[in-house]
Scaffold this active site. Structure first.
Site, PDB file in Angstrom:
ATOM      1  N   GLY A  76      32.259  38.572  55.662  1.00 38.80           N
ATOM      2  CA  GLY A  76      31.299  38.544  55.338  1.00 38.80           C
ATOM      3  C   GLY A  76      30.677  39.547  54.253  1.00 38.80           C
ATOM      4  O   GLY A  76      31.041  40.033  53.336  1.00 38.80           O
ATOM      5  N   ASP A 111      26.756  43.570  56.192  1.00 45.25           N
ATOM      6  CA  ASP A 111      26.558  42.942  57.472  1.00 45.25           C
ATOM      7  C   ASP A 111      26.835  43.633  58.555  1.00 45.25           C
ATOM      8  O   ASP A 111      26.294  42.771  60.172  1.00 45.25           O
ATOM      9  CB  ASP A 111      27.286  40.982  56.973  1.00 45.25           C
ATOM     10  CG  ASP A 111      26.485  40.802  55.897  1.00 45.25           C
ATOM     11  OD1 ASP A 111      25.392  41.284  56.097  1.00 45.25           O
ATOM     12  OD2 ASP A 111      27.154  40.387  55.628  1.00 45.25           O
ATOM     13  N   ASP A 170      39.290  44.223  59.900  1.00 43.52           N
ATOM     14  CA  ASP A 170      37.948  44.473  59.485  1.00 43.52           C
ATOM     15  C   ASP A 170      38.228  44.537  57.494  1.00 43.52           C
ATOM     16  O   ASP A 170      39.063  44.853  57.539  1.00 43.52           O
ATOM     17  CB  ASP A 170      38.101  45.949  59.313  1.00 43.52           C
ATOM     18  CG  ASP A 170      35.790  46.458  58.671  1.00 43.52           C
ATOM     19  OD1 ASP A 170      35.597  45.060  58.791  1.00 43.52           O
ATOM     20  OD2 ASP A 170      36.269  47.263  58.610  1.00 43.52           O
ATOM     21  N   PRO A 217      36.830  43.935  53.784  1.00 38.29           N
ATOM     22  CA  PRO A 217      35.416  43.887  52.933  1.00 38.29           C
ATOM     23  C   PRO A 217      34.651  42.920  52.458  1.00 38.29           C
ATOM     24  O   PRO A 217      34.882  41.515  52.040  1.00 38.29           O
ATOM     25  CB  PRO A 217      36.735  44.841  51.671  1.00 38.29           C
ATOM     26  CG  PRO A 217      37.755  44.780  52.094  1.00 38.29           C
ATOM     27  CD  PRO A 217      38.105  43.688  52.778  1.00 38.29           C
ATOM     28  N   HIS A 267      32.664  43.245  49.861  1.00 38.40           N
ATOM     29  CA  HIS A 267      32.284  43.343  48.892  1.00 38.40           C
ATOM     30  C   HIS A 267      32.626  41.887  47.415  1.00 38.40           C
ATOM     31  O   HIS A 267      33.752  42.172  47.627  1.00 38.40           O
ATOM     32  CB  HIS A 267      32.487  44.725  47.409  1.00 38.40           C
ATOM     33  CG  HIS A 267      31.494  45.391  46.820  1.00 38.40           C
ATOM     34  ND1 HIS A 267      32.233  44.694  45.367  1.00 38.40           N
ATOM     35  CD2 HIS A 267      30.429  46.065  46.658  1.00 38.40           C
ATOM     36  CE1 HIS A 267      31.198  45.714  44.267  1.00 38.40           C
ATOM     37  NE2 HIS A 267      30.770  46.088  45.126  1.00 38.40           N
ATOM     38  N   ILE A 275      20.086  41.217  64.602  1.00 37.94           N
ATOM     39  CA  ILE A 275      19.031  40.484  65.233  1.00 37.94           C
ATOM     40  C   ILE A 275      17.675  41.049  65.818  1.00 37.94           C
ATOM     41  O   ILE A 275      16.477  40.692  65.303  1.00 37.94           O
ATOM     42  CB  ILE A 275      19.403  39.492  66.131  1.00 37.94           C
ATOM     43  CG1 ILE A 275      18.191  38.116  66.219  1.00 37.94           C
ATOM     44  CG2 ILE A 275      19.676  40.204  67.367  1.00 37.94           C
ATOM     45  CD1 ILE A 275      18.557  37.140  65.324  1.00 37.94           C
ATOM     46  N   SER A 288      53.797  36.884   7.486  1.00 39.77           N
ATOM     47  CA  SER A 288      54.252  35.616   6.348  1.00 39.77           C
ATOM     48  C   SER A 288      54.724  36.192   5.327  1.00 39.77           C
ATOM     49  O   SER A 288      55.808  35.293   4.956  1.00 39.77           O
ATOM     50  CB  SER A 288      53.057  35.077   6.380  1.00 39.77           C
ATOM     51  OG  SER A 288      53.057  34.415   7.614  1.00 39.77           O
ATOM     52  N   SER A 299      50.830  36.588  17.851  1.00 41.81           N
ATOM     53  CA  SER A 299      51.608  36.681  18.787  1.00 41.81           C
ATOM     54  C   SER A 299      50.859  38.123  19.388  1.00 41.81           C
ATOM     55  O   SER A 299      51.828  38.589  20.081  1.00 41.81           O
ATOM     56  CB  SER A 299      52.888  36.493  18.587  1.00 41.81           C
ATOM     57  OG  SER A 299      53.786  37.662  17.987  1.00 41.81           O
TER      58      SER A 299
END
Length: 640
Positions: free
Chosen positions: A31, A35, A110, A112, A114, A167, A474, A541
């Site tokens: 999550g 959280d 568990d 992360p 972030h 909650i 070149s 390159s």
């Protein structure tokens, strides 16, 4: 104790036997940041009484120093073990914890929350059977909630718990819970979850974690632990076709040769027919050996050493399989890819692909589309950034054995690795092979490269000039080719500007286009070498990875890297084409040396123009080096 004063061990034996027979559930918590994932796991460990007194004492001490819940014990600190995690109050690494109840054993990861550590979350999800997706009741569904849910579905996890946490901070509101649940069901409708159990809870106070909450009489579903104890997880790996990725060829002496690895799926018995997936060589199983002796049967997740009736060529990375159900073998496939690095994925750039114990060079040949984690819309893309998910086509340098990830996670998952830093860059899940790969075959040619070179009386080579714009690549290459041609040598010159008028006219100057530019030129240079020519390549390159890719296309000694090391100040002072002036004014984006990097060669064969020396003298130096190192014959063909 018995009447004779001896300890009755039958009680302990019975206890251990009971625990051995318990089923094991692997799950992860995921999550967004804060959280409550770590707090929830801490609560599970605390309520199931798996915290020792000294741990509890240490936790009380740490809570006073690092805690975020005032005078109370901060249960999140049980899991946030890294000092950096405790100081920041976030989870960085993946933390694994074991706990048990009377009905089941659990391993919980568990992960992360972030965004920066999404790769760690994907790692934790790769071995999980169930995901607990936490949502802060105050915030609802966030972008990271969507990203994690999408990755969970992508990794084939079919069982999800939607844990609406905190909650208590929303007065245990049923309407808040119902709204979040309905919103989540709507956006996750196409994820194919077999079960989705929503639970309102407070990890901090333990509401609906182990014990039912008296504050939510309106909720009549199971607690989190009740659901984890009873959810049915189908793990039918023994019923799938046999696969054994070989991790080690076990050869302790001349009398024993076995092939060690962990069985990915299926069942194996002595006498079974076996096939090496890539080569097609077959044999029969002679014995299945373990540390404790030989086994009459072995199955998925068991580490074994297999001996065979016949002496056939098998190496680390090969896959032993059932002849009746062989895996795919190919060098091109479609896959879902999660990009895990801050440097962008560039199609055409060579990476290392590791699948099982096999590592091969691979490139992403096409990004079919990337997925927007908010709308799940399929978007066009030329590159991938950190945490982006896409469907891609991949080509490997050599054929590999694989299954679709949906059929077998062990043989359908791979990682991409940076060839220079050895960092893991991305994780992929194979969808299916690209059938065209099996329809293209090498055509046998009667005239060899050696024969073409012999008639030209020279050694085929690619002289790869690299350096900043205006360095003189070149000019020096032109002077060298004129000298070689005047002495009768057979050459061709591929110049960056000229090639962009034809072969590469469709490419711009983004990093992705620069990679594709060099990939195409390297393939052309290889064809020129097959013709026996000395091929001069003059391209900026800028990236080492692509120059290394060009080197690896050729045989040893055929690639000569020439670093035209003119300093930026001198190159910019020349500014023959006025490009530096425009780049400094912001009129030319992605200009090498100004706002796009140039990665200088680390060990080139030749370095010239370090102080802006005259091109004629440097061309002569290169000619002498070629002569001294056997690229040119002692006597030229003719002199003009």
């Amino acid at each position: 104790m018995t009447a004779l004063g001896k300890i009755d061990t039958s009680v302990f034996t019975e206890y251990l036997a009971t625990h051995e027979k318990k089923s094991l559930l692997r799950f992860l918590t995921c999550g967004s940041v804060d959280d409550g994932k770590s707090t929830l796991i801490g609560r599970l460990l605390y309520d199931t009484k798996l915290i020792f007194e000294d741990q509890l004492a240490g936790l009380e001490k740490d809570s006073k120093r690092f805690g975020t819940v005032g005078e109370e014990i901060d249960l999140a600190l049980l899991v946030d073990g890294l000092q950096a995690e405790r100081e920041q109050g976030i989870t960085i690494d993946v933390a694994y914890r074991f706990f048990t109840t009377e009905k089941r054993k659990f391993i919980v990861a568990d992960t992360p929350g972030h965004e920066q550590y999404t790769r760690n979350m994907a790692t934790g999800a790769s071995n999980a059977d169930l995901a607990v997706i936490l949502i802060d009741a105050r915030k609802g569904i966030l972008t990271q909630t969507r990203r994690h849910s999408f990755i969970v579905s992508l990794l084939g996890i079919k069982h999800v718990v939607l844990a609406v946490n905190k909650i208590d901070l929303m007065a245990y509101s049923q309407s808040v819970f119902d709204r979040i649940y309905e919103d989540y069901k709507a956006f996750a409708a196409d994820f194919g979850f077999e079960s989705l159990q929503a639970i309102p809870l407070s990890a901090r106070f333990g509401d609906n974690v182990l014990e039912r909450s008296p504050s939510m009489a309106w909720y009549d579903g199971p607690t989190l632990v009740e659901h984890l104890e009873t959810v049915e997880i189908e793990r039918n790996l023994w019923d799938k076709p046999f696969r054994l990725p070989v991790q080690w060829v076990n050869r302790p002496d001349l009398n024993f040769r076995g092939f060690s690895g962990t069985i990915a799926s299926g069942v194996l018995r002595p006498g079974d027919d076996i096939v090496v997936a890539a080569s097609g060589k077959t044999s029969k199983v002679k014995s299945i050996v373990t540390y404790d002796g030989e086994l009459p049967v072995a199955g998925a997740d068991e580490a074994v050493t297999v001996t065979l009736e016949d002496e056939i060529d098998i190496s680390r990375g090969d896959v032993l399989a059932s002849p009746a159900a062989r895996p795919e073998v190919g060098d091109q496939f479609q896959a879902s890819l999660i990009w895990m690095n801050e440097d962008e994925l560039l199609p055409g750039r060579p990476y290392l692909l590791k699948i099982g114990a096999r590592t091969v060079t691979a490139t992403v040949t096409d990004i079919r589309h990337k997925t927007d984690v908010n709308s799940f819309e399929k978007l066009a893309a030329k590159t991938l950034k950190l945490n982006e998910v896409a469907t891609v086509n991949i080509a490997t340098q050599a054929p590999i054995a694989f299954d679709a990830y949906a059929e077998n996670k062990a043989t359908g998952a791979f990682i991409l690795i940076d060839r220079i830093s050895n960092l893991t860059l991305g994780a992929g899940l194979i969808d299916h092979s690209l059938r065209r790969a099996s329809n293209v075959h090498w055509q046998a040619l009667e005239v060899s490269k050696a024969a073409r070179a012999e008639i030209k009386r020279q050694k085929p080579a690619v002289l790869w000039f690299t350096g900043l714009s205006g360095a003189g690549k070149s000019t020096i290459a032109n002077l060298l080719e004129k000298k070689l041609l005047s002495l009768g040598y057979h050459t061709t010159l591929l110049d960056g500007d000229n090639v962009r008028h034809g072969l590469n006219k469709d490419l711009g100057f983004s990093d992705a286009d620069r990679v594709e530019n060099i990939r195409r030129v390297a393939e052309v240079a290889k064809l020129m070498t097959e013709a026996g020519l000395i091929t001069l390549v003059s391209f900026i390159s800028p990236f080492r990875a692509e120059r290394q890719m060009a080197r690896e296309l050729l045989e040893t000694g055929e690639f000569v890297e020439i670093h035209v090391a003119t300093p930026l100040a001198i190159a910019e002072a020349r500014d023959v084409k006025g490009l530096y002036k425009k780049a400094r004014a912001g009129e030319i984006p992605n200009f090498t040396g100004i706002d796009s990097p140039y990665e200088a060669p680390e060990a080139p064969e030749i370095v010239v123009a370090e102080k802006g020396e005259a091109p004629e003298a440097e061309a002569e130096r290169i000619f002498q080096w070629l002569f001294d190192n056997g690229y040119l014959p002692v006597e030229p063909n003719y002199v003009i």
